[in-house]
Design a protein around this motif. Structure first.
Motif, PDB file in Angstrom:
ATOM      1  N   ALA A  16     -14.374  -9.843 -17.588  1.00  0.00           N
ATOM      2  CA  ALA A  16     -15.828  -9.806 -17.416  1.00  0.00           C
ATOM      3  C   ALA A  16     -16.387 -11.065 -18.062  1.00  0.00           C
ATOM      4  N   ASP A  17     -17.677 -11.295 -17.882  1.00  0.00           N
ATOM      5  CA  ASP A  17     -18.291 -12.483 -18.455  1.00  0.00           C
ATOM      6  C   ASP A  17     -18.075 -12.518 -19.965  1.00  0.00           C
ATOM      7  N   GLY A  18     -17.278 -13.470 -20.405  1.00  0.00           N
ATOM      8  CA  GLY A  18     -17.064 -13.654 -21.832  1.00  0.00           C
ATOM      9  C   GLY A  18     -16.154 -12.653 -22.486  1.00  0.00           C
ATOM     10  N   ASP A  88     -13.345  -3.004 -16.787  1.00  0.00           N
ATOM     11  CA  ASP A  88     -12.404  -3.960 -17.401  1.00  0.00           C
ATOM     12  C   ASP A  88     -10.978  -3.719 -16.915  1.00  0.00           C
ATOM     13  N   ILE A  89     -10.579  -2.458 -16.898  1.00  0.00           N
ATOM     14  CA  ILE A  89      -9.196  -2.120 -16.572  1.00  0.00           C
ATOM     15  C   ILE A  89      -8.899  -2.412 -15.104  1.00  0.00           C
ATOM     16  N   VAL A  90      -9.834  -2.103 -14.223  1.00  0.00           N
ATOM     17  CA  VAL A  90      -9.641  -2.404 -12.804  1.00  0.00           C
ATOM     18  C   VAL A  90      -9.545  -3.914 -12.604  1.00  0.00           C
ATOM     19  N   ALA A  91     -10.396  -4.676 -13.296  1.00  0.00           N
ATOM     20  CA  ALA A  91     -10.342  -6.133 -13.190  1.00  0.00           C
ATOM     21  C   ALA A  91      -9.031  -6.680 -13.748  1.00  0.00           C
ATOM     22  N   LEU A  92      -8.557  -6.096 -14.836  1.00  0.00           N
ATOM     23  CA  LEU A  92      -7.284  -6.520 -15.421  1.00  0.00           C
ATOM     24  C   LEU A  92      -6.136  -6.309 -14.444  1.00  0.00           C
ATOM     25  N   ALA A  93      -6.068  -5.125 -13.854  1.00  0.00           N
ATOM     26  CA  ALA A  93      -4.992  -4.839 -12.906  1.00  0.00           C
ATOM     27  C   ALA A  93      -5.053  -5.783 -11.713  1.00  0.00           C
ATOM     28  N   ARG A  94      -6.241  -6.042 -11.202  1.00  0.00           N
ATOM     29  CA  ARG A  94      -6.380  -6.955 -10.071  1.00  0.00           C
ATOM     30  C   ARG A  94      -5.947  -8.368 -10.442  1.00  0.00           C
ATOM     31  N   ALA A  95      -6.299  -8.802 -11.642  1.00  0.00           N
ATOM     32  CA  ALA A  95      -5.901 -10.135 -12.082  1.00  0.00           C
ATOM     33  C   ALA A  95      -4.387 -10.267 -12.162  1.00  0.00           C
ATOM     34  N   LEU A  96      -3.709  -9.161 -12.405  1.00  0.00           N
ATOM     35  CA  LEU A  96      -2.245  -9.158 -12.461  1.00  0.00           C
ATOM     36  C   LEU A  96      -1.628  -8.871 -11.093  1.00  0.00           C
ATOM     37  N   HIS A  98      -2.594  -6.257  -8.796  1.00  0.00           N
ATOM     38  CA  HIS A  98      -2.461  -4.854  -8.402  1.00  0.00           C
ATOM     39  C   HIS A  98      -3.827  -4.288  -8.015  1.00  0.00           C
ATOM     40  N   GLU A  99      -4.036  -4.067  -6.727  1.00  0.00           N
ATOM     41  CA  GLU A  99      -5.264  -3.454  -6.245  1.00  0.00           C
ATOM     42  C   GLU A  99      -5.266  -1.947  -6.464  1.00  0.00           C
ATOM     43  N   ARG A 100      -4.073  -1.341  -6.467  1.00  0.00           N
ATOM     44  CA  ARG A 100      -3.925   0.094  -6.667  1.00  0.00           C
ATOM     45  C   ARG A 100      -2.865   0.327  -7.745  1.00  0.00           C
ATOM     46  N   PHE A 101      -3.096   1.327  -8.569  1.00  0.00           N
ATOM     47  CA  PHE A 101      -2.199   1.562  -9.691  1.00  0.00           C
ATOM     48  C   PHE A 101      -2.375   2.980 -10.198  1.00  0.00           C
ATOM     49  N   ALA A 102      -1.330   3.506 -10.830  1.00  0.00           N
ATOM     50  CA  ALA A 102      -1.430   4.768 -11.545  1.00  0.00           C
ATOM     51  C   ALA A 102      -2.001   4.498 -12.926  1.00  0.00           C
ATOM     52  N   LEU A 103      -2.680   5.491 -13.482  1.00  0.00           N
ATOM     53  CA  LEU A 103      -3.408   5.281 -14.731  1.00  0.00           C
ATOM     54  C   LEU A 103      -3.218   6.479 -15.646  1.00  0.00           C
ATOM     55  N   ALA A 104      -2.816   6.199 -16.876  1.00  0.00           N
ATOM     56  CA  ALA A 104      -2.672   7.248 -17.886  1.00  0.00           C
ATOM     57  C   ALA A 104      -3.389   6.810 -19.150  1.00  0.00           C
ATOM     58  N   ASP A 119     -15.038   6.285 -10.757  1.00  0.00           N
ATOM     59  CA  ASP A 119     -15.793   5.135 -10.246  1.00  0.00           C
ATOM     60  C   ASP A 119     -15.005   4.306  -9.241  1.00  0.00           C
ATOM     61  N   HIS A 120     -13.677   4.320  -9.355  1.00  0.00           N
ATOM     62  CA  HIS A 120     -12.829   3.459  -8.526  1.00  0.00           C
ATOM     63  C   HIS A 120     -11.696   4.274  -7.896  1.00  0.00           C
ATOM     64  N   PRO A 121     -12.033   5.303  -7.113  1.00  0.00           N
ATOM     65  CA  PRO A 121     -10.984   6.179  -6.573  1.00  0.00           C
ATOM     66  C   PRO A 121     -10.026   5.466  -5.630  1.00  0.00           C
ATOM     67  N   GLY A 122     -10.464   4.370  -5.039  1.00  0.00           N
ATOM     68  CA  GLY A 122      -9.567   3.619  -4.174  1.00  0.00           C
ATOM     69  C   GLY A 122      -8.539   2.813  -4.921  1.00  0.00           C
ATOM     70  N   ALA A 123      -8.756   2.619  -6.222  1.00  0.00           N
ATOM     71  CA  ALA A 123      -7.823   1.826  -7.033  1.00  0.00           C
ATOM     72  C   ALA A 123      -6.821   2.698  -7.779  1.00  0.00           C
ATOM     73  N   VAL A 124      -7.223   3.910  -8.167  1.00  0.00           N
ATOM     74  CA  VAL A 124      -6.382   4.756  -9.023  1.00  0.00           C
ATOM     75  C   VAL A 124      -5.636   5.763  -8.151  1.00  0.00           C
ATOM     76  N   THR A 125      -4.311   5.651  -8.127  1.00  0.00           N
ATOM     77  CA  THR A 125      -3.490   6.517  -7.267  1.00  0.00           C
ATOM     78  C   THR A 125      -3.161   7.841  -7.924  1.00  0.00           C
ATOM     79  N   HIS A 126      -2.951   7.840  -9.224  1.00  0.00           N
ATOM     80  CA  HIS A 126      -2.613   9.030 -10.000  1.00  0.00           C
ATOM     81  C   HIS A 126      -3.299   8.894 -11.356  1.00  0.00           C
ATOM     82  N   LEU A 127      -3.676  10.021 -11.947  1.00  0.00           N
ATOM     83  CA  LEU A 127      -4.364  10.011 -13.234  1.00  0.00           C
ATOM     84  C   LEU A 127      -3.723  11.000 -14.190  1.00  0.00           C
TER      85      LEU A 127
END
Length: 292
Positions: A16-18, A88-96, A98-104, A119-127
């Motif tokens: 994110a900015d800064g 932040d976490i969605v942006a981090l995964a994308r920067a690495l 990964h558009e979609r990822f499991a999240l714990a 907020d980002h159901p298209g990005a999180v495959t499993h929770l």
């Protein structure tokens, strides 16, 4: 030398900015992001991460305001909203890559993971959420003297100034208190890891307080809006938690099921720091979730 997750590389990623997050990354395969709790850093996943890295890309960030990640000053009350931290976490995964990822997530990290999945159901495959209730439900079940177990929730919710000064007067005593009382196995957090946690917390008192303060304000507003709109978690969800319902008089599985139709809820006998006390059990549960 401070402890690290064996075999993992370290990255600093602008999200994110800064604001940049520190993340330990290892393994290869389908991505899994693991979010730490309080009063910890990404190191809490050191055992589980190595297990999962045998066949997954495992990403273990320090949350905004914690560990080696940036700690921006709070300005308008939204800087440490779980919505902001989830982005932040969605942006981090994308920067690495990964558009979609499991999240714990565990504890605070589980609140961030919950918000990311809404907020980002298209990005999180499993929770997977370890030892929490969603914020709105958490405040609803806290009542009477049994709520003393969560005294810090009320302290850290106070207006800026008082909690920061009180904690800064004896940070190791404050943060160490939770490391002591929330475990059933004192050996699960060895001295060098405990020292790393306490050192990180000493440097992060204002941002940790801001994280908790958001959960007594803006985070409730976001949860309530989602509940009123009928939003639900669309992905498979696993929840592992201690039997807080028996202590505080509520049905944890029922509260979670209202948010997560595809739910597996498990009550465990481990202490709060279950990923450190029983990493084999937690890794097994995460693998079962990922297979769904």
């Amino acid at each position: 030398m401070p402890p690290v997750i064996p075999g993992f590389g370290h990255h600093r990623i602008p999200v994110a900015d800064g604001v940049s997050l520190h993340a330990a990354v290892g393994g290869s395969g389908a991505p899994v992001v693991l979010l730490h709790g309080f009063p910890q850093t990404h190191l809490m996943w050191r055992h589980v991460a190595v297990d999962l890295a045998a066949d997954h890309t495992v990403i273990c960030p320090d949350l905004r305001g914690y560990g080696a990640s940036d700690k921006p000053a709070e300005s308008d009350g939204s800087g440490y909203a779980k919505r902001t931290m989830a982005a932040d976490i969605v942006a981090l995964a994308r920067a690495l890559g990964h558009e979609r990822f499991a999240l714990a997530g565990h504890d605070r990290g589980a609140l961030v993971a919950f918000r990311a999945a809404l907020d980002h159901p298209g990005a999180v495959t499993h929770l997977a959420c370890l030892d929490i209730l969603p914020t709105l439900d958490m405040w609803d079940v806290m009542h009477g003297v049994t709520a003393a177990v969560g005294f810090h929730l009320y302290l850290l919710a106070q207006p800026p100034g008082l909690p920061e000064r009180m904690i800064s007067a004896a940070p190791d005593t404050f943060f160490g208190h939770f490391l002591d009382i929330w475990t059933t196995d004192r050996g699960a957090v060895p001295d060098e890891v405990r020292a790393a946690y306490l050192a990180a917390c000493r440097e992060a008192v204002p941002s940790i307080v801001a994280d908790y303060r958001a959960s007594a304000g803006v985070d409730i507003e976001h949860d309530r809006a989602d509940r009123e709109a009928g939003r639900r978690l669309r992905m498979p969800v696993a929840v592992l938690q201690q039997d807080w319902g028996a202590a505080l008089g509520f049905d944890a599985a029922a509260l979670w099921r209202a948010w997560a139709p595809d739910l597996r809820h498990t009550t465990v006998s481990h202490g709060h720091f279950m990923a450190e006390e029983a990493p084999d059990d937690i890794a097994k549960a995460l693998r079962e979730l990922l297979a769904r």
